[in-house]
Design a protein around this motif. Structure first.
Motif, PDB file in Angstrom:
ATOM      1  N   ARG A 118      -3.499   0.380  -7.619  1.00 22.06           N
ATOM      2  CA  ARG A 118      -5.123   0.121  -7.669  1.00 22.06           C
ATOM      3  C   ARG A 118      -5.291   1.428  -8.263  1.00 22.06           C
ATOM      4  O   ARG A 118      -5.778   2.334  -6.938  1.00 22.06           O
ATOM      5  CB  ARG A 118      -6.089  -0.507  -7.041  1.00 22.06           C
ATOM      6  N   ARG A 134      -4.557   1.618  -2.725  1.00 20.05           N
ATOM      7  CA  ARG A 134      -4.262  -0.074  -1.915  1.00 20.05           C
ATOM      8  C   ARG A 134      -3.552  -0.774  -3.148  1.00 20.05           C
ATOM      9  O   ARG A 134      -3.016  -0.413  -4.622  1.00 20.05           O
ATOM     10  CB  ARG A 134      -5.188  -0.878  -2.362  1.00 20.05           C
ATOM     11  N   GLY A 187      -6.124   6.781   0.506  1.00 26.22           N
ATOM     12  CA  GLY A 187      -5.963   5.992  -0.009  1.00 26.22           C
ATOM     13  C   GLY A 187      -5.807   4.465  -0.966  1.00 26.22           C
ATOM     14  O   GLY A 187      -6.522   3.475  -1.388  1.00 26.22           O
ATOM     15  N   ASP A 199       1.167  -1.015  -0.009  1.00 26.91           N
ATOM     16  CA  ASP A 199      -0.011   0.227  -0.225  1.00 26.91           C
ATOM     17  C   ASP A 199       0.684   1.038  -0.172  1.00 26.91           C
ATOM     18  O   ASP A 199       0.376   1.800  -0.633  1.00 26.91           O
ATOM     19  CB  ASP A 199      -0.624  -0.059   1.699  1.00 26.91           C
ATOM     20  N   HIS A 232     -14.079   6.613  -7.174  1.00 27.01           N
ATOM     21  CA  HIS A 232     -13.397   7.894  -6.842  1.00 27.01           C
ATOM     22  C   HIS A 232     -12.891   8.712  -7.812  1.00 27.01           C
ATOM     23  O   HIS A 232     -12.924  10.064  -7.126  1.00 27.01           O
ATOM     24  CB  HIS A 232     -12.594   7.370  -5.804  1.00 27.01           C
ATOM     25  N   THR A 241      -9.407   2.448  -6.471  1.00 20.66           N
ATOM     26  CA  THR A 241      -8.947   3.356  -5.377  1.00 20.66           C
ATOM     27  C   THR A 241      -8.585   4.546  -4.564  1.00 20.66           C
ATOM     28  O   THR A 241      -8.244   4.733  -4.043  1.00 20.66           O
ATOM     29  CB  THR A 241      -7.695   2.148  -4.482  1.00 20.66           C
TER      30      THR A 241
END
Length: 544
Positions: free
Chosen positions: A236, A256, A254, A151, A492, A239
């Protein structure tokens, strides 16, 4: 960047697909070259300042010869009397690769950069690493991240992707540029945090703007699917969350990460053949008939040419007030494995029509000899087969092991999820350009193009998500018809990303298309008309 404010690491991204071809030709002429010759000249102006302020410098300007550039930097530092500890990263160069290859370079990650900085390097020179590695490598050094801190690494990769094209994140090439003063945008910087989140900003007093929109645009640039595959981590993109946290400050959080694939991308360039072009100017009346005449007159000269492309750009206007705006452009592009069919014999045939063709015959420039063109392709090799090596300041050669790879099932292309979206607005619509509501950013990866589009409100996102399907996209951009266009959803970001394989032929160096890197493909899409709900459009300004 060194004089504008605090800085820990200064990065420089010098490599693009076309650059590798240019450096490959340089290396053919002189094996001691193959790196970006502009970098030492730039460094001479600022090495003292970087040393004084304790700023590390990390750059991929080493190109095909990072060891050679590292030696040149050491020599420069000695000449200037500035103590500088220099390291470099190598192993990406896979030549000899295959017959006809001019260059073949694996895209390495940031782990080699991390190792060099841990060994005390002030300046790290690399060859072909991913653009984002110039940020993720230093971040992993600064915070001492583990190789499987997915992450955190993914967050740094996203920050690196935002920074990699410089002022494209601060208002350059931005769809809504009229909202801001972007005449001289400052360069972006990222304040990276230990958890991998970051804030994108710029030095105080510099021009341009950092907004959720400018960062969104750059995030969509030259990406493919939801999973952004890299040698250190798979980020990702679905995300990623953006939030304005102050004037010219956008937070990224956020993100990931997943384990990377077990393979590395390899960029291969080769000389594809020879090309030439002539642009005929057709003025006034009977444009189509003039085109038909010149094409017929050159048919015999073009009979033995391998590839012939004619394009008529109707830049002419009826009853135009200037001669230029009364003219259309007829572009002839020719390619062949041999220089002879597309050389002076062909261009001479075009110019010899000057007194015997359509009325008003002239061309935009005198035709020249045939020029070699390049072809870029990509392949994959096992990561373990690439000798990624950090050459430390003391000369120690430190092998860099590949990251622990994900199982193939996790990194195989997957369709974007279909997130739930609120129903789109209903009511009357107005026909107009898509760009009245939608921003776009487009670019290239070899012969493929991508177009990322985004909107700024939830209601507009519901409409965009439901309306701009692959079929609608191809109807708006007829040049993409018949190509395997794919749509990827990034909820998002309120964004869609369309990938268009094959649109650019053999890539930028081949000159296949009028816009060979698809830089303006998104702006063409924004200029196309569609039916837009009136409720989403900005209210018209009152007439004084």
């Amino acid at each position: 960047m060194l004089t504008g404010g605090p800085l820990d690491v200064l990065t420089g991204d010098y490599l693009a697909e076309l650059t590798m071809l240019i450096l490959g030709r340089d290396r053919l002429k002189n094996p001691g070259l193959g790196y970006a010759k502009t970098f030492p000249r730039q460094l001479e102006e600022c090495l003292g300042l970087a040393h004084e302020r304790g700023v590390r410098i990390v750059t991929n300007a080493g190109g095909l010869n990072p060891a050679g550039l590292a030696d040149a930097v050491r020599a420069l530092a000695a000449k200037l009397g500035i103590p500088a500890s220099v390291a470099h990263v190598e192993g990406d160069d896979l030549m000899p690769y295959e017959d006809g290859a001019l260059t073949a370079n694996a895209y390495l990650g940031g782990a080699g950069i991390t190792a060099c900085l841990r060994a005390g390097a002030d300046i790290v020179v690399t060859g072909r690493v991913t653009d984002a590695a110039l940020v993720s490598g230093p971040a992993a050094w600064w915070f001492d991240w583990a190789p499987d801190d997915w992450d955190r690494l993914a967050g740094a990769v996203v920050a690196g992707h935002v920074l990699e094209c410089g002022t494209q994140a601060t208002g350059g090439n931005y769809s809504f540029f009229t909202r801001h003063d972007v005449r001289a945008p400052g360069f972006p910087l990222a304040e990276v945090c230990e958890d991998g989140s970051s804030v994108v900003t710029k030095h105080p007093g510099t021009g341009g703007v950092v907004s959720v929109g400018t960062v969104t645009a750059q995030l969509l640039y030259e990406t493919q699917g939801v999973r952004y595959l890299g040698p250190d981590v798979t980020a990702r993109l679905d995300t990623v969350r953006l939030l304005s946290v102050g004037a010219d400050r956008v937070g990224i959080s956020g993100v990931r990460g997943e384990a990377p694939p077990g393979t590395l991308k390899v960029g291969v360039t080769r000389i594809g053949g020879w090309r030439n072009e002539v642009v005929f100017v057709l003025t006034g009346l009977d444009i189509e008939a003039k085109e038909e005449l010149v094409r017929a007159q050159l048919a015999d000269a073009l009979r033995d040419v391998a590839e012939v492309d004619w394009t008529l750009a109707r830049t002419d206007h009826e009853d135009a007030a200037t001669q230029e705006t009364s003219s259309a452009l007829l572009r002839l592009v020719v390619r062949d494995p041999s220089p002879d069919p597309v050389g002076r014999s062909l261009t001479a045939a075009a110019i010899e029509l000057a007194l015997a063709s359509y009325p008003g015959f002239h061309v935009t420039a005198a035709p020249g000899p045939a020029q070699p063109y390049g072809v870029f392709t990509s392949a994959e090799v096992p990561a373990a087969s690439v000798p990624h090596t950090a050459v430390l300041p003391n000369g120690t050669r430190l092998p860099v092991p590949p990251a622990l790879a994900a199982p193939p099932a996790l990194v195989a292309p997957q369709p974007s999820p279909a997130p739930t979206a609120p129903p789109g607005p209903t009511g009357p619509t107005r026909r107009g350009p898509l760009g009245a509501l939608v921003g776009a950013r487009s670019g290239d990866k070899g012969g493929d193009a991508n177009v990322g589009v985004w909107v700024e409100s939830d209601s507009a996102w519901a409409w965009l998500h439901a309306t701009l399907t692959v079929d609608a996209f191809q109807a708006l951009l007829p040049e993409t018809a018949g190509l395997p266009v794919a749509r990827h959803v990034l909820p998002h970001l309120r964004a869609l990303n369309f990938t268009v394989p094959g649109l650019l032929g053999d890539g930028v160096a081949s000159g296949h298309r009028f816009d060979p890197q698809a830089k303006a493909l998104g702006e063409w899409l924004r200029a196309r008309h569609t039916d837009i709900p009136v409720a989403l459009l900005p209210a018209p300004e009152a007439t004084p």
